[in-house]
Design an enzyme around this catalytic site. Sequence first.
Site, PDB file in Angstrom:
ATOM      1  N   GLN A  73       0.836  -1.205   0.000  1.00  0.00           N
ATOM      2  CA  GLN A  73       0.000   0.000   0.000  1.00  0.00           C
ATOM      3  C   GLN A  73       0.871   1.257   0.000  1.00  0.00           C
ATOM      4  OE1 GLN A  73      -2.551   1.928   3.365  1.00  0.00           O
ATOM      5  NE2 GLN A  73      -3.866   0.381   2.395  1.00  0.00           N
ATOM      6  N   CYS A 103      -6.740   7.583   4.175  1.00  0.00           N
ATOM      7  CA  CYS A 103      -6.195   7.877   5.498  1.00  0.00           C
ATOM      8  C   CYS A 103      -6.685   9.239   5.981  1.00  0.00           C
ATOM      9  CB  CYS A 103      -4.676   7.844   5.480  1.00  0.00           C
ATOM     10  SG  CYS A 103      -3.941   8.213   7.104  1.00  0.00           S
ATOM     11  N   LYS A 143      -8.084   2.216  -1.773  1.00  0.00           N
ATOM     12  CA  LYS A 143      -8.828   2.349  -0.513  1.00  0.00           C
ATOM     13  C   LYS A 143      -9.428   3.752  -0.501  1.00  0.00           C
ATOM     14  CE  LYS A 143     -10.170   1.364   3.735  1.00  0.00           C
ATOM     15  NZ  LYS A 143      -9.229   1.290   4.870  1.00  0.00           N
ATOM     16  N   GLY A 209     -15.220  -0.687   8.030  1.00  0.00           N
ATOM     17  CA  GLY A 209     -15.845   0.224   8.975  1.00  0.00           C
ATOM     18  C   GLY A 209     -16.719  -0.492   9.973  1.00  0.00           C
ATOM     19  N   ASP A 210     -16.365  -0.418  11.247  1.00  0.00           N
ATOM     20  CA  ASP A 210     -17.122  -1.053  12.336  1.00  0.00           C
ATOM     21  C   ASP A 210     -17.143  -2.571  12.241  1.00  0.00           C
ATOM     22  OD1 ASP A 210     -17.609   1.403  13.460  1.00  0.00           O
ATOM     23  OD2 ASP A 210     -19.682   1.567  12.754  1.00  0.00           O
ATOM     24  N   ARG A 233      -9.400  -2.539  12.783  1.00  0.00           N
ATOM     25  CA  ARG A 233      -9.235  -2.413  14.235  1.00  0.00           C
ATOM     26  C   ARG A 233      -9.671  -3.665  14.984  1.00  0.00           C
ATOM     27  NH1 ARG A 233     -12.413   2.725  15.897  1.00  0.00           N
ATOM     28  NH2 ARG A 233     -13.717   2.103  14.113  1.00  0.00           N
TER      29      ARG A 233
END
Length: 332
Positions: A73, A103, A143, A209-210, A233
């Site tokens: 990346q 980002c 991304k 996301g989430d 995450r």
Amino acid sequence: MKPLRIGAIAVDFPVVLAGLAGYSDLPYRLLCRSLGAPYCCTEAMLDRQVLLEGKLRKRLVRLDPADHPVAGQIMGVEPETMAEAARALDRMGFDAIDLNFACPVRKVVSHKRGGALMNDPDRALATVRAVVAAVPSRPVTLKLRRAFKGDGPTPGDFSTVARGAFEAGAAAIAVHARTVEQKYTGRADWSFLAAVKREFPDRTILGSGDVMTPADALRMLAETGVDGVLAARGAIGNPWFFAQARDLMAGRAPRQPGLDEQRDVIYRHYRLACEATDPRRGLKLLRHFSLQYAKMHPRRTDLRNALVPVRTEEEWRAVIDAFYLYTPAPMC
């Protein structure tokens, strides 16, 4: 389960490791690979870092035969420099080139990199075209975030970048369902992911996301129709994330590693970090990572408090052995 293809790359499971600054380095990618991750992305590298010989480049671009398929990346400002960096990653053996236009970190955006490209479609598409031309034998992926700012259901800049990228030859896009301005606050808008997949039904779309648990990953696939999911995450400190997602997909209860297995993986991570860098940096990385591994521990607060003052390998090992049951582990 729909097959996931990224250009010519066949991925056997649609939950993959996202590029994570400070986390998706080679040692952690290898751990995740051993526990079911089928595809990984490096942490974001500045295009100029890729082109500049030195210790930083050596650490960032390090590969291993077990670390494939893997995307390198990159992010930058000038299309020509991004293309040069892509050619360098191609020569090094990366399987795909991923362009970070997502980002949200202020320092990155202020230098017109990363998420700033969501506010500059012309430069974003010039970069895509330059990189696709530079590495014709490698899939190029992007991304993106759903917008730079605002709450519109389908922001115009997103569609412009996504459609233009596919027309230029991009193999896939990964979409984080928040705006750049939101960073990681608020809830990710999964309905936007569903809208993107409806807009591009025959293209490869990955959602982000989430996704904090393996169950979230499968729910995103089911609710939005995306072709794959980026674990970010939620996978930090839980390299078992991918094996657990595979268990759920197969209708099995996800395996929960016991304390002894968690300890063994932490020590293996330490050995891999030492081999990839040196014992001093390896310890620094694992002190950092151990706070993330603590999320899975039944005494997470006590463990994190015990880790905070640690400075030496002996102190770190004493805490790990005390909290994860003692078995001698080989020194690094």
